[in-house]
Enzyme design. Sequence first.
Site, mmCIF file in Angstrom:
data_model
loop_
_atom_site.group_PDB
_atom_site.id
_atom_site.type_symbol
_atom_site.label_atom_id
_atom_site.label_comp_id
_atom_site.label_asym_id
_atom_site.label_seq_id
_atom_site.Cartn_x
_atom_site.Cartn_y
_atom_site.Cartn_z
ATOM 1 N N ARG A 168 0.850 -1.202 0.000
ATOM 2 C CA ARG A 168 0.000 0.000 0.000
ATOM 3 C C ARG A 168 0.880 1.244 0.000
ATOM 4 O O ARG A 168 1.549 1.543 0.975
ATOM 5 C CB ARG A 168 -0.931 0.016 1.217
ATOM 6 C CG ARG A 168 -1.767 1.292 1.279
ATOM 7 C CD ARG A 168 -3.015 1.176 2.148
ATOM 8 N NE ARG A 168 -2.736 1.142 3.571
ATOM 9 C CZ ARG A 168 -3.676 1.286 4.514
ATOM 10 N NH1 ARG A 168 -4.956 1.474 4.159
ATOM 11 N NH2 ARG A 168 -3.373 1.233 5.792
ATOM 12 N N ASP A 448 -4.225 2.704 14.019
ATOM 13 C CA ASP A 448 -3.391 3.379 13.032
ATOM 14 C C ASP A 448 -3.904 4.802 12.871
ATOM 15 O O ASP A 448 -4.706 5.273 13.676
ATOM 16 C CB ASP A 448 -3.308 2.593 11.724
ATOM 17 C CG ASP A 448 -4.572 2.662 10.857
ATOM 18 O OD1 ASP A 448 -5.521 3.384 11.237
ATOM 19 O OD2 ASP A 448 -4.601 2.002 9.806
#
Length: 533
Positions: A168, A448
């Site tokens: 990613r 996160d």
Amino acid sequence: MSQPSLTLPKGVVVKGAVGARYDEVLSHDALAFVADLQRRFNETRKRLLSLRAERQKRFDGGETPDFLAETRHIREGDWKVAAIPADLQDRRVEITGPVDRKMIVNALNSGAKVFMADFEDASSPLWANMVEGQINLKDRWAGAIDFTDATSGKAYKLKDKPAVLIVRPRGWHLPERHIEIDGEEASGALVDFGLYLFHNAKAALAAGSGPYFYLPKLESHLEARLWNDIFVAAQNALGLKQGTIKATVLIETLPAAFEMDEILYELRDHMAGLNCGRWDYIFSFIKKLARNKAYVLPDRSQVVMSKAFLRAYSLLLIQTCHKRGAFAMGGMAAQIPVKNNPEANAAAFAKVKADKEREAGDGHDGTWVAHPDLVPVANEVFDRLMPQANQLDKLREDVKVDAKDLLEIHEGTRSEEGFRENIRVGVQYLEAWLRGRGAVPIYNMMEDAATAEISRAQIWQFVSYGVAVDGGTKVTPDLFKRCLTEEMERVKGELGAENYDKGRFPEAIELFSKLSLAPEFEDFLTVPAYGKL
């Protein structure tokens, strides 16, 4: 030992320190490849970001998202995405995490089908994190990822049949300030994508896999079209067959949920599926409608996948993907094992199991976990409810979702305790991020950047509207400041004064407070925070 020096192409400046082996990934030809992508596509990227800002002004003025009239023919058309490679046919459990070496080996060995190596929300974009992450991934494909931890003496070795690797890159909004191209900061997305593809595409293909990506934070099919144009140009430049790159797009912004068909269509030659990026999606829902008093959510703990707009969006994602022959991936189980508390641990695992049973039962083709200990839990559910490789045959033609369903807010309460928890979690995450950590265990959850975003977005909205918590107390800037002081004392007690004082709490508190009380809502906290790294 002298540090390596870089041979730079014309117009490229590297401002970050050059560490051991950096010259292997920041080679002349790799940087020339990235620079070419930036020169060809950066103006479009910037234009699309300005379109986001224009659209946000309309949302601030009271408009709400809707399906696009001009692309109705795509939604109603009969088309499918291109064939998906064999090693992406069974994605029942995917594990995610940052790109440090230990994480990569442990994740590839975890028993998950896929590991998403994350340069984005699970990584703090320290220069060393970003470059060393590229070195680690290059080593994975070179068969040289094994290592011995210098501190513990423990040996880490890749097993046979490791998880499939998907990378990613950073979102369109994030720069890489340590690389300048023609006097302008490079796009973080193009740096991450370009370096990984340049160094690893052919090695991955030779090993029977391929260059696979997760694309974050897209807000429209035009942003998907930009990625597709970049894929085509990159494949041409490297002599790769068109369609070699495969991408899974995270549907983690509110506008993207109204353009899922169109996003699949733009990337149809390179498409592997869509994913329910639930935490960022909640943040985006709050952010996009932050100026609209009708869309103030209850406490985060009550904004659950089985109800309201989250339920509607996950079902629509399954239906849309399967109609087009693409995979529909479920969302993140953020729970982590609770050490020394068997009851709390059992409760956490039961939550994960129930969440995964909902996803498998609804028709998802797989799911995400944040910790290796949760891989067996998720595997058991999908093995039991999805004995075949995927559920593409589950078309969910029974699902009827309209714009109203995608905007239905959860019923629930707004409490001072929820408000205070947002402060504790948001500041602790931001403090760890400033120290270079992007995936942070807080209160038995793996958090996160999306977590801190939800926290400060909710606080901003509560303060802006003077929302009443616990049925009475009105949230004001003064209440926020008092709660912030009290909650930081609590955090200091939880961590111990010595650990607290060693951290970067003063900066984290200042930034979190500034963003929470700002007159205008800052789009992403990671952008101002990047300046403090």
